[in-house]
Design a protein around this motif. Structure first.
Motif, mmCIF file in Angstrom:
data_model
loop_
_atom_site.group_PDB
_atom_site.id
_atom_site.type_symbol
_atom_site.label_atom_id
_atom_site.label_comp_id
_atom_site.label_asym_id
_atom_site.label_seq_id
_atom_site.Cartn_x
_atom_site.Cartn_y
_atom_site.Cartn_z
ATOM 1 N N VAL A 150 1.179 -1.204 0.096
ATOM 2 C CA VAL A 150 -0.223 0.187 0.021
ATOM 3 C C VAL A 150 0.825 1.391 -0.228
ATOM 4 N N ASN A 151 0.894 2.318 -0.735
ATOM 5 C CA ASN A 151 1.712 2.805 -1.002
ATOM 6 C C ASN A 151 1.534 4.010 0.342
ATOM 7 N N GLY A 152 2.409 4.374 0.715
ATOM 8 C CA GLY A 152 2.318 4.900 2.300
ATOM 9 C C GLY A 152 2.199 4.475 3.683
ATOM 10 N N GLY A 153 1.564 3.282 2.859
ATOM 11 C CA GLY A 153 1.761 1.978 4.395
ATOM 12 C C GLY A 153 0.387 2.516 5.101
ATOM 13 N N ILE A 154 -0.175 1.529 5.564
ATOM 14 C CA ILE A 154 -1.312 1.159 6.396
ATOM 15 C C ILE A 154 -0.860 1.679 8.089
ATOM 16 N N THR A 155 -2.398 2.222 8.653
ATOM 17 C CA THR A 155 -2.301 1.680 10.109
ATOM 18 C C THR A 155 -2.849 1.991 10.684
ATOM 19 N N TYR A 156 -2.953 0.602 12.345
ATOM 20 C CA TYR A 156 -3.522 0.056 12.755
ATOM 21 C C TYR A 156 -4.146 0.660 14.322
ATOM 22 N N THR A 157 -5.797 0.920 13.564
ATOM 23 C CA THR A 157 -5.834 2.174 14.951
ATOM 24 C C THR A 157 -6.552 1.993 16.500
ATOM 25 N N ASP A 158 -6.619 0.572 16.120
ATOM 26 C CA ASP A 158 -7.180 -0.229 17.503
ATOM 27 C C ASP A 158 -6.157 -0.415 17.941
ATOM 28 N N LYS A 159 -6.777 -0.853 19.073
ATOM 29 C CA LYS A 159 -5.564 -1.174 20.600
ATOM 30 C C LYS A 159 -5.812 -2.921 20.246
ATOM 31 N N ALA A 160 -4.465 -3.434 20.737
ATOM 32 C CA ALA A 160 -3.759 -4.416 20.928
ATOM 33 C C ALA A 160 -5.109 -4.810 22.556
ATOM 34 N N SER A 161 -4.654 -6.438 21.862
ATOM 35 C CA SER A 161 -5.321 -6.743 23.387
ATOM 36 C C SER A 161 -4.841 -7.074 24.570
ATOM 37 N N HIS A 162 -3.173 -7.115 25.097
ATOM 38 C CA HIS A 162 -2.555 -6.938 25.346
ATOM 39 C C HIS A 162 -3.002 -8.287 26.596
ATOM 40 N N LYS A 163 -2.827 -9.531 25.683
ATOM 41 C CA LYS A 163 -2.357 -11.322 26.345
ATOM 42 C C LYS A 163 -1.346 -11.613 25.142
ATOM 43 N N THR A 164 -1.404 -12.207 26.754
ATOM 44 C CA THR A 164 0.192 -13.126 25.755
ATOM 45 C C THR A 164 0.073 -13.587 24.808
ATOM 46 N N LEU A 165 1.669 -14.328 23.776
ATOM 47 C CA LEU A 165 1.437 -15.115 23.108
ATOM 48 C C LEU A 165 1.503 -16.930 23.908
ATOM 49 N N ARG A 166 0.568 -16.796 24.550
ATOM 50 C CA ARG A 166 0.853 -18.555 25.260
ATOM 51 C C ARG A 166 -1.178 -17.818 25.844
ATOM 52 N N ALA A 195 2.207 -9.522 24.388
ATOM 53 C CA ALA A 195 2.402 -9.907 22.622
ATOM 54 C C ALA A 195 1.614 -8.126 22.004
ATOM 55 N N THR A 196 2.623 -7.238 21.011
ATOM 56 C CA THR A 196 2.097 -5.969 20.489
ATOM 57 C C THR A 196 1.425 -6.616 19.312
ATOM 58 N N LEU A 197 0.673 -5.140 19.052
ATOM 59 C CA LEU A 197 -1.262 -5.854 18.340
ATOM 60 C C LEU A 197 0.078 -6.469 16.742
ATOM 61 N N GLU A 198 1.040 -6.180 16.152
ATOM 62 C CA GLU A 198 1.274 -6.589 14.794
ATOM 63 C C GLU A 198 1.679 -8.190 15.103
ATOM 64 N N GLU A 199 2.295 -8.353 16.306
ATOM 65 C CA GLU A 199 2.241 -10.026 16.922
ATOM 66 C C GLU A 199 1.064 -10.888 16.928
ATOM 67 N N GLU A 200 0.259 -10.514 17.204
ATOM 68 C CA GLU A 200 -1.131 -10.958 17.377
ATOM 69 C C GLU A 200 -1.525 -11.237 16.823
ATOM 70 N N MET A 201 -1.460 -10.906 15.366
ATOM 71 C CA MET A 201 -1.854 -11.106 14.330
ATOM 72 C C MET A 201 -1.565 -12.400 13.172
ATOM 73 N N PHE A 202 -0.814 -12.990 14.010
ATOM 74 C CA PHE A 202 -0.317 -14.303 13.693
ATOM 75 C C PHE A 202 -1.222 -15.325 13.644
ATOM 76 N N LEU A 203 -2.563 -14.568 14.563
ATOM 77 C CA LEU A 203 -3.675 -14.743 14.009
ATOM 78 C C LEU A 203 -4.550 -14.419 13.622
ATOM 79 N N PRO A 204 -5.467 -16.000 12.674
ATOM 80 C CA PRO A 204 -5.662 -15.006 10.774
ATOM 81 C C PRO A 204 -7.054 -14.130 11.838
ATOM 82 N N ASP A 205 -8.295 -14.260 12.900
ATOM 83 C CA ASP A 205 -8.929 -13.667 13.667
ATOM 84 C C ASP A 205 -8.671 -12.565 13.718
ATOM 85 N N TYR A 206 -7.066 -12.015 14.165
ATOM 86 C CA TYR A 206 -7.171 -10.544 14.491
ATOM 87 C C TYR A 206 -6.262 -9.466 13.310
ATOM 88 N N VAL A 207 -6.423 -10.334 12.101
ATOM 89 C CA VAL A 207 -5.850 -9.891 10.956
ATOM 90 C C VAL A 207 -6.869 -9.162 10.468
#
Length: 386
Positions: A150-166, A195-207
């Motif tokens: 995406v030209n210029g990139g994107i910004t995720y506007t919601d917040k992370a879940s503040h959950k651990t990877l486990r 997990a950071t917001l981007e890290e929690e997107m290893f799960l499809p629902d979070y993507v």
């Protein structure tokens, strides 16, 4: 996240029409271990060209040489496959797994860049990648293909879940109690960080959820259209699974060991057979964890504090214990082991790793046997002084 068949794709570069659509596809979790976390893919549809293809990063060849060993060692190679979207959708309908679509708001140039990359990436010489459960899988690849083009990139506007990877993965285990037990056994302390917001997107629902509110940086508009349901699976009811779950099974084992240990203790002699079984299990478990900790390339496998209650040295104790003439040399191992279990129980809540509740039941099972031996040793030493 996984499919067990390999598809071939003889794609070639082509020019999309103005009607082309690029979408993120999210599939709900299934009942099998390999599908419990859901799945992500990219759909490219161009009605003018009669083109409708699913690009799927979740494919691996189960029949490849030494697959099981390579999977345990974190050396599994996954690949990108591309095939007719109707075939993709029908597979999930057959498995009764819901399928959702998010059309991505891209310019014509961006769509062309995305499809050119996907077609190139799906070629046999380019499609293989080294799978990494937390950081490089079907969901993170889909995220990156879109976000990076995406030209210029994107910004995720919601917040992370503040959950651990486990915690993130345990949310999906539901009634798969043995899977939950096994994951907690192998996944180590590194998974207990937030997990950071981007890290929690290893799960499809979070993507799907994070892209629903993400915005383009160039015009501050949403990157995705509202989620569209392509197939809604019927609700599936499951019977009680706790009856044969690890809590019941190992609680029963604890009671059996406690009963026989108490009976033998009252008679003043603890039979070696039960010692060999229990210490053998403890040592083999510790040896397995040591292997994963040292050799596995999977993320979050080290340090694993389950080695506090699963001690590889117990296996050496068993080997020596099998030889009657050597038994006096390891007599005091019971004292050392019992003391070490006390250290584990006392420090568990302070360690940087979360333990499955059943692990304390197992540790107590081993501890009861070691404690009984220790008491008999103290009793014999006291009698020797008289």
């Amino acid at each position: 996240m996984l499919l067990f068949v390999v598809f071939s794709f003889n794609g070639f570069a082509f020019t999309l029409s103005e009607k082309a659509v690029v979408s993120i596809i999210t599939c709900s979790p299934g009942n099998e271990m390999y599908s419990v976390y859901g799945h992500s893919a990219i759909r490219v549809k161009d009605p003018a060209l009669n083109y409708d293809v699913a690009f799927n990063y979740g494919i691996f060849d189960f029949s490849s040489p030494n697959f099981l060993y390579r999977f345990c060692a974190g050396q599994t190679d996954y690949l990108l496959g591309a095939y007719r979207f109707n075939d993709f959708l029908n597979e999930y309908r057959h498995d009764k797994r819901s399928v959702f679509e998010q059309e991505i708001n891209l310019t014509a140039q961006e769509k062309q860049v995305v499809v050119d990359f996907l077609v190139w990436n799906a070629q046999p010489e380019n499609r293989v990648y080294r799978y990494n459960f937390f950081f490089d899988n079907c969901a993170t690849r889909v995220r990156d293909v879109i976000a990076n083009n995406v030209n210029g990139g994107i910004t995720y506007t919601d917040k992370a879940s503040h959950k651990t990877l486990r915690t993130l993965i345990k949310d999906y285990h539901g009634k798969l109690l043995w899977l939950n037990f096994g994951i907690d056994f192998l996944v180590a302390a590194d998974s207990d960080r937030e997990a950071t917001l981007e890290e929690e997107m290893f799960l499809p629902d979070y993507v799907m959820n994070h892209f629903a509110t993400a915005k383009r940086n160039d015009n501050n508009k949403l990157i995705a259209q509202p989620v569209k349901v392509l197939y809604l699976a019927p609700e599936q009811k499951q019977g009680p699974t706790w009856i044969w779950g690890p809590l019941v099974v190992f609680s029963f084992l604890l009671l059996v060991v406690a009963y026989f240990t108490y009976k033998q203790f009252r008679n003043g002699e603890l039979k070696p057979a039960l010692d060999i079984i229990l210490y053998g299990i403890n040592g083999l478990g510790g040896l397995l964890l040591t292997w994963f900790t040292i050799y596995s390339e999977h993320p979050a496998m080290s340090p694993n504090y389950n080695l506090m209650w699963l001690v590889p040295a117990s296996l050496l104790f068993v080997v020596v214990r099998l030889r009657k003439k050597w038994r006096p040399a390891v007599r005091y191992y019971h004292l050392v082991f019992a003391a070490w279990m006390i250290v584990f129980f006392a420090s568990a809540s302070f360690l940087p790793q979360k333990f499955h509740p059943v692990f304390f039941i197992l540790a107590a099972t081993f501890f009861i046997r070691a404690l009984a031996h220790s008491l008999l040793i103290f009793k014999s030493l006291k009698a020797a002084r008289k």
